[in-house]
Scaffold this motif. Sequence first.
Motif, short mmCIF file in Angstrom:
data_model
loop_
_atom_site.label_atom_id
_atom_site.label_comp_id
_atom_site.label_asym_id
_atom_site.label_seq_id
_atom_site.Cartn_x
_atom_site.Cartn_y
_atom_site.Cartn_z
N PRO A 13 22.88 -47.46 28.50
CA PRO A 13 23.89 -46.56 29.08
C PRO A 13 23.61 -45.11 28.72
CG PRO A 13 24.76 -47.61 27.12
CD PRO A 13 23.41 -48.24 27.36
N ALA A 14 23.86 -44.22 29.65
CA ALA A 14 23.67 -42.78 29.41
C ALA A 14 24.97 -42.18 28.91
CB ALA A 14 23.19 -42.10 30.68
N TRP A 15 25.33 -42.45 27.66
CA TRP A 15 26.56 -41.93 27.09
C TRP A 15 26.38 -41.73 25.60
CZ3 TRP A 15 28.54 -44.70 23.07
CH2 TRP A 15 28.22 -46.06 23.00
N GLY A 16 27.18 -40.87 25.01
CA GLY A 16 27.25 -40.69 23.55
C GLY A 16 25.90 -40.69 22.87
N ALA A 17 25.73 -41.60 21.89
CA ALA A 17 24.49 -41.68 21.13
C ALA A 17 23.33 -42.13 22.01
CB ALA A 17 24.65 -42.63 19.95
N GLY A 18 23.65 -42.76 23.12
CA GLY A 18 22.59 -43.19 24.03
C GLY A 18 21.81 -42.02 24.59
N ILE A 19 22.46 -40.85 24.72
CA ILE A 19 21.80 -39.67 25.25
C ILE A 19 20.63 -39.26 24.36
CG2 ILE A 19 22.07 -37.25 25.85
CD1 ILE A 19 23.44 -39.07 27.80
N GLU A 20 20.87 -39.21 23.06
CA GLU A 20 19.83 -38.83 22.11
C GLU A 20 18.69 -39.84 22.12
OE1 GLU A 20 19.34 -37.78 17.32
OE2 GLU A 20 21.32 -38.10 18.22
N PHE A 21 19.04 -41.13 22.20
CA PHE A 21 18.03 -42.19 22.25
C PHE A 21 17.16 -42.06 23.49
CE2 PHE A 21 16.98 -46.64 23.51
CZ PHE A 21 16.03 -46.88 22.52
N ILE A 22 17.80 -41.76 24.63
CA ILE A 22 17.07 -41.58 25.88
C ILE A 22 16.07 -40.43 25.77
CG2 ILE A 22 17.29 -40.89 28.31
CD1 ILE A 22 20.03 -42.38 28.25
N LYS A 23 16.50 -39.33 25.16
CA LYS A 23 15.63 -38.18 25.00
C LYS A 23 14.41 -38.53 24.15
CE LYS A 23 19.17 -34.62 25.52
NZ LYS A 23 19.92 -33.50 24.86
N ASN A 24 14.61 -39.36 23.13
CA ASN A 24 13.49 -39.78 22.28
C ASN A 24 12.48 -40.60 23.08
OD1 ASN A 24 14.61 -38.52 20.05
ND2 ASN A 24 15.63 -40.39 19.32
N LEU A 25 12.98 -41.51 23.93
CA LEU A 25 12.08 -42.32 24.74
C LEU A 25 11.37 -41.47 25.79
CD1 LEU A 25 13.95 -45.71 25.37
CD2 LEU A 25 12.31 -45.12 23.58
N GLU A 26 12.08 -40.51 26.35
CA GLU A 26 11.48 -39.65 27.37
C GLU A 26 10.34 -38.80 26.80
OE1 GLU A 26 15.11 -38.94 30.57
OE2 GLU A 26 14.92 -37.59 28.84
N LYS A 39 33.00 -37.07 25.34
CA LYS A 39 32.89 -35.90 24.49
C LYS A 39 33.30 -36.25 23.06
CE LYS A 39 34.66 -31.19 23.96
NZ LYS A 39 35.55 -30.16 24.52
N ASP A 40 34.37 -37.05 22.95
CA ASP A 40 34.83 -37.45 21.62
C ASP A 40 33.75 -38.20 20.88
OD1 ASP A 40 38.19 -38.19 22.80
OD2 ASP A 40 37.23 -36.30 22.25
N GLY A 41 33.02 -39.06 21.61
CA GLY A 41 31.95 -39.83 20.98
C GLY A 41 30.86 -38.93 20.43
N ASN A 42 30.49 -37.89 21.20
CA ASN A 42 29.47 -36.96 20.73
C ASN A 42 29.95 -36.19 19.51
OD1 ASN A 42 27.44 -37.49 22.59
ND2 ASN A 42 28.44 -36.23 24.16
N GLU A 43 31.25 -35.77 19.52
CA GLU A 43 31.78 -35.05 18.38
C GLU A 43 31.77 -35.93 17.13
OE1 GLU A 43 35.60 -33.81 19.65
OE2 GLU A 43 34.86 -32.05 20.74
#
Length: 215
Positions: free
Chosen positions: A68-81, A202-206
């Motif tokens: 999923p492209a949400w919260g902590a998943g965003i950072e993980f996606i960037k690492n894989l990219e 947003k709350d998840g990222n915070e």
Amino acid sequence: FCSAFPDIEQRFGSLGSFFDDTAFNPCEGSFEANPPFVPEVMIAMGEKIQRLLDDGERGPLSFLVVIPAWGAGIEFIKNLEASVHLRASSSVQASDHAFCDGAQHTKPLLSKKKREPDPFLRPSSWDTAVLLLQNNAGASKWSVDGAKLEESFCTALKASIEKIPKKFATLSSWESRGVGQGGTENKQNYGGSNGKKRSFAKDGNEQIHNEKRSR
């Protein structure tokens, strides 16, 4: 497939834990990786995939990562990219696809009111990222670019939304069904790419940033 409880699930074909090198240590093969959406699990999975693909002694290897492209998943996606092994990537909007309902084991086989089967698919709560990682041998054996990934896997994923009854095809209508049918007690404001506000993203990222500060 890999799973957390091989003592029970091996009867259904489980190889064991993905993180156990005695259970899953492929020399070659093409695999789908759709982990539990827990940051620590996703990160550990990415590290093992990278280690397998970095090993020049192995044959053709391919991993299609679906997260999923949400919260902590965003950072993980960037690492894989950023990986040298990335061959193709895409994203499917939340409103365009569905997944098997994780709460299906808690629901009756038939609706009590209309005696009809309950949908086994549910609308996705989030956009989904799809990333293909391969070593050189894997890329040679299974050649897939962004266009082919979109045409094949992503198109099939989008077709899943058509299998949900129209009255449950939106996330808000699904959630309003109540806990007993896989929804929630209180209606929540979901959305993302479908234009609705998704406040807790947003709350998840915070929360993630706060955790980092506390460390």
